[in-house]
Design a protein around this motif. Structure first.
Motif, PDB file in Angstrom:
ATOM      1  N   ARG A  23      16.989  12.617  14.713  1.00 15.64           N
ATOM      2  CA  ARG A  23      17.711  13.827  15.116  1.00 15.64           C
ATOM      3  C   ARG A  23      16.716  14.985  15.139  1.00 15.64           C
ATOM      4  N   GLY A  24      16.938  15.929  16.014  1.00 12.44           N
ATOM      5  CA  GLY A  24      16.074  17.100  16.056  1.00 12.44           C
ATOM      6  C   GLY A  24      14.836  16.892  16.913  1.00 12.44           C
ATOM      7  N   THR A  25      13.799  17.679  16.656  1.00 12.05           N
ATOM      8  CA  THR A  25      12.563  17.626  17.432  1.00 12.05           C
ATOM      9  C   THR A  25      11.919  16.256  17.327  1.00 12.05           C
ATOM     10  N   ALA A  26      11.555  15.689  18.459  1.00 12.74           N
ATOM     11  CA  ALA A  26      11.084  14.303  18.510  1.00 12.74           C
ATOM     12  C   ALA A  26       9.655  14.159  18.003  1.00 12.74           C
ATOM     13  N   VAL A  27       9.436  13.186  17.137  1.00 12.80           N
ATOM     14  CA  VAL A  27       8.101  12.772  16.701  1.00 12.80           C
ATOM     15  C   VAL A  27       8.228  11.399  16.043  1.00 12.80           C
ATOM     16  N   THR A  28       7.201  10.587  16.194  1.00  8.04           N
ATOM     17  CA  THR A  28       7.169   9.261  15.586  1.00  8.04           C
ATOM     18  C   THR A  28       5.878   9.094  14.809  1.00  8.04           C
ATOM     19  N   PHE A  29       5.980   8.512  13.628  1.00 11.91           N
ATOM     20  CA  PHE A  29       4.810   8.214  12.804  1.00 11.91           C
ATOM     21  C   PHE A  29       4.602   6.700  12.755  1.00 11.91           C
ATOM     22  N   LYS A  30       3.329   6.308  12.855  1.00  9.28           N
ATOM     23  CA  LYS A  30       2.978   4.893  12.825  1.00  9.28           C
ATOM     24  C   LYS A  30       1.835   4.674  11.845  1.00  9.28           C
ATOM     25  N   THR A  31       1.844   3.561  11.140  1.00  7.93           N
ATOM     26  CA  THR A  31       0.837   3.266  10.118  1.00  7.93           C
ATOM     27  C   THR A  31      -0.575   3.430  10.663  1.00  7.93           C
ATOM     28  N   LYS A  32      -1.385   4.217   9.971  1.00  4.81           N
ATOM     29  CA  LYS A  32      -2.816   4.349  10.250  1.00  4.81           C
ATOM     30  C   LYS A  32      -3.620   3.587   9.203  1.00  4.81           C
ATOM     31  N   TYR A  33      -3.290   3.816   7.925  1.00  6.30           N
ATOM     32  CA  TYR A  33      -3.986   3.139   6.825  1.00  6.30           C
ATOM     33  C   TYR A  33      -2.969   2.669   5.793  1.00  6.30           C
ATOM     34  N   LEU A  34      -3.051   1.417   5.402  1.00  7.68           N
ATOM     35  CA  LEU A  34      -2.388   0.954   4.188  1.00  7.68           C
ATOM     36  C   LEU A  34      -3.375   1.199   3.052  1.00  7.68           C
ATOM     37  N   LEU A  35      -3.014   2.021   2.111  1.00  6.36           N
ATOM     38  CA  LEU A  35      -3.962   2.419   1.064  1.00  6.36           C
ATOM     39  C   LEU A  35      -4.180   1.284   0.066  1.00  6.36           C
ATOM     40  N   PRO A  36      -5.383   1.203  -0.498  1.00  7.72           N
ATOM     41  CA  PRO A  36      -5.693   0.110  -1.441  1.00  7.72           C
ATOM     42  C   PRO A  36      -4.701   0.057  -2.603  1.00  7.72           C
ATOM     43  N   LEU A  37      -4.259  -1.141  -2.905  1.00 11.76           N
ATOM     44  CA  LEU A  37      -3.311  -1.344  -4.007  1.00 11.76           C
ATOM     45  C   LEU A  37      -3.480  -2.760  -4.555  1.00 11.76           C
ATOM     46  N   PRO A  38      -3.931  -2.901  -5.825  1.00 17.61           N
ATOM     47  CA  PRO A  38      -4.382  -1.826  -6.712  1.00 17.61           C
ATOM     48  C   PRO A  38      -5.728  -1.272  -6.259  1.00 17.61           C
ATOM     49  N   GLY A  39      -6.212  -0.271  -7.029  1.00 18.17           N
ATOM     50  CA  GLY A  39      -7.471   0.351  -6.676  1.00 18.17           C
ATOM     51  C   GLY A  39      -8.663  -0.305  -7.341  1.00 18.17           C
ATOM     52  N   TYR A  40      -9.750   0.392  -7.306  1.00 12.51           N
ATOM     53  CA  TYR A  40     -11.011  -0.069  -7.887  1.00 12.51           C
ATOM     54  C   TYR A  40     -10.825  -0.478  -9.342  1.00 12.51           C
ATOM     55  N   HIS A  41     -11.324  -1.664  -9.708  1.00 11.29           N
ATOM     56  CA  HIS A  41     -11.199  -2.196 -11.072  1.00 11.29           C
ATOM     57  C   HIS A  41      -9.751  -2.178 -11.553  1.00 11.29           C
ATOM     58  N   ASN A  42      -8.843  -2.467 -10.629  1.00 12.24           N
ATOM     59  CA  ASN A  42      -7.416  -2.565 -10.936  1.00 12.24           C
ATOM     60  C   ASN A  42      -6.795  -1.226 -11.340  1.00 12.24           C
ATOM     61  N   GLN A  43      -7.402  -0.124 -10.933  1.00  8.52           N
ATOM     62  CA  GLN A  43      -6.845   1.198 -11.247  1.00  8.52           C
ATOM     63  C   GLN A  43      -5.500   1.382 -10.563  1.00  8.52           C
ATOM     64  N   ALA A  44      -4.665   2.217 -11.173  1.00  9.71           N
ATOM     65  CA  ALA A  44      -3.309   2.449 -10.673  1.00  9.71           C
ATOM     66  C   ALA A  44      -3.333   3.454  -9.525  1.00  9.71           C
ATOM     67  N   TRP A  45      -3.310   2.930  -8.314  1.00 16.09           N
ATOM     68  CA  TRP A  45      -3.260   3.778  -7.130  1.00 16.09           C
ATOM     69  C   TRP A  45      -1.905   3.629  -6.432  1.00 16.09           C
ATOM     70  N   GLY A  46      -0.877   3.436  -7.219  1.00 18.19           N
ATOM     71  CA  GLY A  46       0.435   3.176  -6.640  1.00 18.19           C
ATOM     72  C   GLY A  46       1.368   4.353  -6.577  1.00 18.19           C
ATOM     73  N   ASN A  47       0.940   5.538  -7.042  1.00 22.73           N
ATOM     74  CA  ASN A  47       1.838   6.695  -7.044  1.00 22.73           C
ATOM     75  C   ASN A  47       1.133   7.919  -6.461  1.00 22.73           C
ATOM     76  N   PRO A  48       0.780   7.887  -5.170  1.00 23.49           N
ATOM     77  CA  PRO A  48       0.137   9.051  -4.562  1.00 23.49           C
ATOM     78  C   PRO A  48       1.121  10.202  -4.452  1.00 23.49           C
ATOM     79  N   GLN A  49       0.651  11.419  -4.709  1.00 23.54           N
ATOM     80  CA  GLN A  49       1.532  12.577  -4.715  1.00 23.54           C
ATOM     81  C   GLN A  49       1.231  13.593  -3.618  1.00 23.54           C
ATOM     82  N   SER A  50       0.001  13.620  -3.122  1.00 20.34           N
ATOM     83  CA  SER A  50      -0.313  14.567  -2.054  1.00 20.34           C
ATOM     84  C   SER A  50      -1.545  14.115  -1.297  1.00 20.34           C
ATOM     85  N   VAL A  51      -1.718  14.704  -0.105  1.00 20.07           N
ATOM     86  CA  VAL A  51      -2.835  14.355   0.760  1.00 20.07           C
ATOM     87  C   VAL A  51      -3.328  15.614   1.464  1.00 20.07           C
ATOM     88  N   ALA A  52      -4.626  15.691   1.687  1.00 22.92           N
ATOM     89  CA  ALA A  52      -5.229  16.798   2.431  1.00 22.92           C
ATOM     90  C   ALA A  52      -6.342  16.239   3.306  1.00 22.92           C
TER      91      ALA A  52
END
Length: 363
Positions: A76-105
């Motif tokens: 609904r509203g102004t048209a735009v579509t988003f499509k996967t660019k990157y599936l982020l690593p999960l888990p991260g380096y040395h099994n680090q918890a990269w499962g709860n991203p909160q922001s991006v810049a």
């Protein structure tokens, strides 16, 4: 006026979530701003009825294709579509918890993703993705997702495109933003006792060193004007002139928009004069600025409103028709929205973490 610098030595003991056995320390200064960081004038309401409140789902959906391409289309509203660019690593380096991203810049070349594992309580880390290198490698989304769980050549090669910052005190972590004018990263440190309950009434903004992905310094201040006060913001964005913005929900549906400047060791915001009568949704998830359209985007889950920054100046000149809105039907959690100079939008979604790219630069 700024009081004497207090030096903070922050020792972060990472005792769980795959980083046990590592202890990091970052020393950075805290500048105490004595003057008020907020001005408030006469307010008036704008009936921006094109925007419709979207209630967040009780339980967010996971990505439909957890290891492949996902699409999030407007309903609904102004048209735009988003499509996967990157599936982020999960888990991260040395099994680090990269499962709860909160922001991006982004600054165009790099994507900076701030991860705040739930069990870390107000702490997190920034991971930088070099899109130029990733695109040159030609990785599939799945290959990047398994960057640290596979020893295949493509996955091992991807490590050169990823820089991992040390843990530090982040607060909720929804506000990592790139200042297009001075080319620095900033974020609120909105520490919470519990959900939506700040630890105190001070606002804290950190400048982040791009080379280490850790704080350079932070400024402590009060957002207070006579009887009006707020502890700080939860989201942040900058336009190409270096002006800073954040938005909040003083009531279920109304929206306040703040506009200001963050200079070296000094912060000043003004509450813009027009109060939106209709907010996009339940949670203040993110805010982004599109250099191509010169609009700011207010992000809630499955709901994004936008408006031209030029009409926020002075007494405010927003009209009903100048506020756009888009609704989506994904039932997913929208964590962040950031734009390149050309206007391409990157949407950060959780449950399986991924970056999706817009098919339009103007919307």
């Amino acid at each position: 006026m700024m009081s004497k610098i207090n030096w903070c030595l922050t020792f972060v003991a990472a005792l769980s979530l795959g980083v046990s056995g590592t202890t990091t320390a970052q020393a950075y200064s805290t500048y105490h701003q004595k003057s008020s960081a907020l001005s408030v004038g006469k307010l008036r309401s704008l009936n921006n009825s094109r925007v419709h409140y979207v209630k967040a789902p009780k339980n967010y959906r996971h990505a439909k294709n957890t290891h492949g391409i996902n699409t999030i289309k407007h309903s609904r509203g102004t048209a735009v579509t988003f499509k996967t660019k990157y599936l982020l690593p999960l888990p991260g380096y040395h099994n680090q918890a990269w499962g709860n991203p909160q922001s991006v810049a982004t600054n165009g070349r790099y994507l900076y993703v701030l991860y705040c594992p739930t069990a870390w309580h107000n702490r997190g880390r920034i991971v930088r993705y070099d899109m130029q290198k990733l695109n040159k490698l030609g990785l599939t989304p799945r290959q990047l997702q398994t960057a640290y769980t596979s020893n295949a050549a493509a996955q091992l090669a991807s490590h050169a495109a990823v820089k991992i910052g040390a843990p530090f005190e982040t607060g909720h972590g929804q506000s990592l933003a790139y200042n297009w004018k001075n080319r620095h990263l900033y974020m609120w440190c909105d520490k919470e006792k519990s959900a939506a309950t700040p630890v105190n009434q001070y606002g804290y903004i950190k400048q982040i060193k791009a080379e280490t992905l850790t704080p350079r310094y932070q400024i402590r201040f009060r957002l207070k004007h006579k009887r009006f006060s707020v502890p700080g913001g939860h989201v942040l964005t900058f336009d190409t002139q270096g002006r800073a913005y954040f938005w909040s929900r003083p009531t279920t549906h109304r929206v306040y928009i703040y506009r200001g400047t963050i200079s070296k060791h000094h912060v000043k915001f003004s509450l813009t004069h027009q109060v939106l009568s209709h907010g996009p949704g339940t949670h203040v998830q993110s805010m982004g600025y599109n250099p191509h359209t010169k609009r700011v985007y207010l992000v809630a889950d499955d709901s994004i409103a936008s408006l031209p920054v030029s009409k926020l100046a002075g007494k405010g000149h927003l009209s009903k028709s100048s506020v756009r809105w888009t609704k989506f039907g994904s039932k997913r959690e929208f964590e962040g929205l950031t734009f390149t100079k050309s206007g391409h939008a990157y949407l950060l979604s959780n449950h399986n973490p991924e970056i999706l790219i817009s098919n339009r630069t103007s919307w």
